[in-house]
Design an enzyme around this catalytic site. Structure first.
Site, PDB file in Angstrom:
ATOM      1  N   LEU A 177       0.812  -1.213   0.000  1.00  0.00           N
ATOM      2  CA  LEU A 177       0.000   0.000   0.000  1.00  0.00           C
ATOM      3  C   LEU A 177       0.844   1.261   0.000  1.00  0.00           C
ATOM      4  CD1 LEU A 177      -2.966  -0.615   2.472  1.00  0.00           C
ATOM      5  CD2 LEU A 177      -2.979  -0.613  -0.005  1.00  0.00           C
ATOM      6  N   GLY A 178       1.999   1.219   0.634  1.00  0.00           N
ATOM      7  CA  GLY A 178       2.835   2.404   0.699  1.00  0.00           C
ATOM      8  C   GLY A 178       4.067   2.146   1.537  1.00  0.00           C
ATOM      9  N   HIS A 217      -0.749   7.252   7.799  1.00  0.00           N
ATOM     10  CA  HIS A 217       0.164   6.275   8.400  1.00  0.00           C
ATOM     11  C   HIS A 217       1.600   6.527   7.924  1.00  0.00           C
ATOM     12  CE1 HIS A 217       1.140   2.014   9.701  1.00  0.00           C
ATOM     13  NE2 HIS A 217       2.068   2.166   8.767  1.00  0.00           N
ATOM     14  N   GLU A 218       1.792   6.676   6.608  1.00  0.00           N
ATOM     15  CA  GLU A 218       3.151   6.824   6.076  1.00  0.00           C
ATOM     16  C   GLU A 218       3.765   8.171   6.440  1.00  0.00           C
ATOM     17  OE1 GLU A 218       4.565   4.289   5.217  1.00  0.00           O
ATOM     18  OE2 GLU A 218       2.947   2.938   4.641  1.00  0.00           O
ATOM     19  N   HIS A 221       5.251   7.854   9.759  1.00  0.00           N
ATOM     20  CA  HIS A 221       6.623   7.321   9.697  1.00  0.00           C
ATOM     21  C   HIS A 221       7.612   8.414   9.313  1.00  0.00           C
ATOM     22  CE1 HIS A 221       5.773   3.142  10.372  1.00  0.00           C
ATOM     23  NE2 HIS A 221       5.114   2.949   9.253  1.00  0.00           N
ATOM     24  N   HIS A 227       5.630   1.645  13.891  1.00  0.00           N
ATOM     25  CA  HIS A 227       4.395   0.877  14.039  1.00  0.00           C
ATOM     26  C   HIS A 227       4.105   0.678  15.521  1.00  0.00           C
ATOM     27  CE1 HIS A 227       5.193  -0.874   9.814  1.00  0.00           C
ATOM     28  NE2 HIS A 227       4.241   0.041   9.728  1.00  0.00           N
ATOM     29  N   TRP A 229       3.004  -1.670  17.271  1.00  0.00           N
ATOM     30  CA  TRP A 229       3.351  -2.942  17.915  1.00  0.00           C
ATOM     31  C   TRP A 229       4.852  -3.192  17.981  1.00  0.00           C
ATOM     32  CZ3 TRP A 229       1.484  -2.378  13.015  1.00  0.00           C
ATOM     33  CH2 TRP A 229       2.228  -2.910  11.978  1.00  0.00           C
ATOM     34  N   GLN A 248       1.600  -4.165  22.173  1.00  0.00           N
ATOM     35  CA  GLN A 248       0.673  -5.168  21.657  1.00  0.00           C
ATOM     36  C   GLN A 248       1.423  -6.236  20.893  1.00  0.00           C
ATOM     37  OE1 GLN A 248      -1.739  -2.305  19.303  1.00  0.00           O
ATOM     38  NE2 GLN A 248      -1.169  -3.460  17.467  1.00  0.00           N
ATOM     39  N   ASP A 281      -9.160   1.533   6.967  1.00  0.00           N
ATOM     40  CA  ASP A 281      -9.244   2.988   7.116  1.00  0.00           C
ATOM     41  C   ASP A 281     -10.381   3.423   8.033  1.00  0.00           C
ATOM     42  OD1 ASP A 281      -7.137   3.032   5.369  1.00  0.00           O
ATOM     43  OD2 ASP A 281      -8.036   4.463   3.975  1.00  0.00           O
TER      44      ASP A 281
END
Length: 362
Positions: A177-178, A217-218, A221, A227, A229, A248, A281
């Protein structure tokens, strides 16, 4: 499905850690920079340093639409691009309507990061631009090897990464996805890459990744978030280096039901609605205060050029010829911090080279 496309991914696959590990293996400079960046983030996390930023910072974005003429759907429209900018501004300001779905126990942790985004209005030469570049390619698709980020390999060259957030939108293969590059990497590949059908909220954007959250999300980063977890393959031994996000067991996918307990993190369990998880999403809708502190450490450190660019009191046109710019106290501190950071990085690089060559810095 066109031979130039691939099926819409059934889960959110992010290649950021693949890029991160490759750079760690290839570059001593990257290792040294990451060590310095992590040290600064830890100081913010533990309260040894606090952010002095009080204003909203607006990051100029250039979107490189890299498309194959034989797959016209890849050449996404401006409305789709603008829908993604809208999502970024809502998500990073905690102004997204679905933030109301955060469980009550975590609502006090929801963060307005005071970061906004806009398509660039000036190009690197100072000329007017709409912030969207359209580049034809003969490639059927790309992966996380950064080929999309250079014209020589069928992509589009980055604009200066200390002035712009570069976003490449293209066809990605392998269910990807990315991906993003963490701060500290090579400037010519700095930015984020997004699958065109997971970008924005209309046009080619396809469920369950049609809410613009892949880019949220990206960009997280790109602003130094891991992430949630900790990418430890379910071992519960690593986390995202942010105290207010529960540890988690691994990535969550789909639309989990609260609470979902792993890693003995009951009674509230995983914060699967965090943007840095892998849920659909419609199921992610928050950053935390701790994540905002980490982003501030990044913006006031290695990405301080974005704050400095907006910290000039008077516009250039109002400054008499030959007169220096007048900087406020916050920007002066940021400039000082940037100089100090550069010195720290150079010292780390010298130390790393000393380990390789067997020489000391003395």
């Amino acid at each position: 499905m066109s031979e130039y496309g691939s099926p819409q991914p059934t889960r959110d696959l992010c290649g950021t850690m693949l890029v991160h590990r490759r750079l760690l293996n290839e570059s001593m400079t990257y290792r040294a920079r990451r060590a310095t960046i992590e040290n600064r983030a830890l100081q913010y996390e533990r309260g040894r340093r606090t952010s002095t930023r009080t204003d909203v910072v607006t990051l100029p974005v250039v979107v490189h639409v890299v498309h194959n003429p034989d797959a016209p759907e890849q050449n996404i429209g401006e409305e789709q691009i603008r829908s993604q900018i809208t999502v970024l501004n809502q998500d990073f300001r905690a102004a997204n309507p679905d933030v109301a779905n955060v469980p009550e126990v975590w609502k006090p942790l929801v963060a307005d990061t005071r970061i906004e985004f806009e398509l660039a209005t000036r190009d690197p030469n100072g000329e007017p631009t709409g912030g969207i570049l359209r580049v034809e390619t003969d490639k059927r698709g790309f992966t996380w090897d950064d080929a999309v980020k250079a014209g020589a390999t069928g992509g589009s060259d980055a604009w200066p990464s200390d002035q712009y957030l570069n976003v490449w939108v293209c066809q990605l293969g392998g269910g990807l996805l990315g991906y993003a590059q963490f701060p500290g990497g090579p400037p010519q590949t700095d930015g984020v890459v997004i699958l065109h059908s997971a970008f924005g909220t209309m046009g080619t954007a396809a469920a369950p990744f049609d809410g613009g959250r892949t880019t949220t999300h990206e960009v997280g980063h790109w602003l130094d978030l891991y992430h949630i977890w900790g990418d430890d393959d379910g071992a519960c031994t690593s986390d995202d280096k942010v105290a207010d996000t529960p540890n988690q067991g691994g990535a969550n996918v789909g639309t989990p039901t609260f609470p979902r307990v792993t890693c003995e993190n009951g009674p509230n369990g995983d914060m699967f609605m965090n943007y840095m998880d892998y849920t659909d999403d419609v199921a992610m809708f928050m950053f935390t205060q701790g994540q905002a502190r980490r982003m501030n450490a990044c913006l006031e450190g290695i990405r301080a050029s974005f704050l400095v660019a907006q910290g000039v009191r008077a516009p250039a046109a109002a400054v008499p010829a030959g007169a220096p710019y007048v900087l406020n106290g916050e920007v002066e501190r940021l400039l000082h911090d940037s100089e100090r950071l550069t010195t720290e990085i150079l010292n780390d690089i010298r130390s790393a080279l000393g380990l390789v060559t067997g020489r000391s810095n003395g």
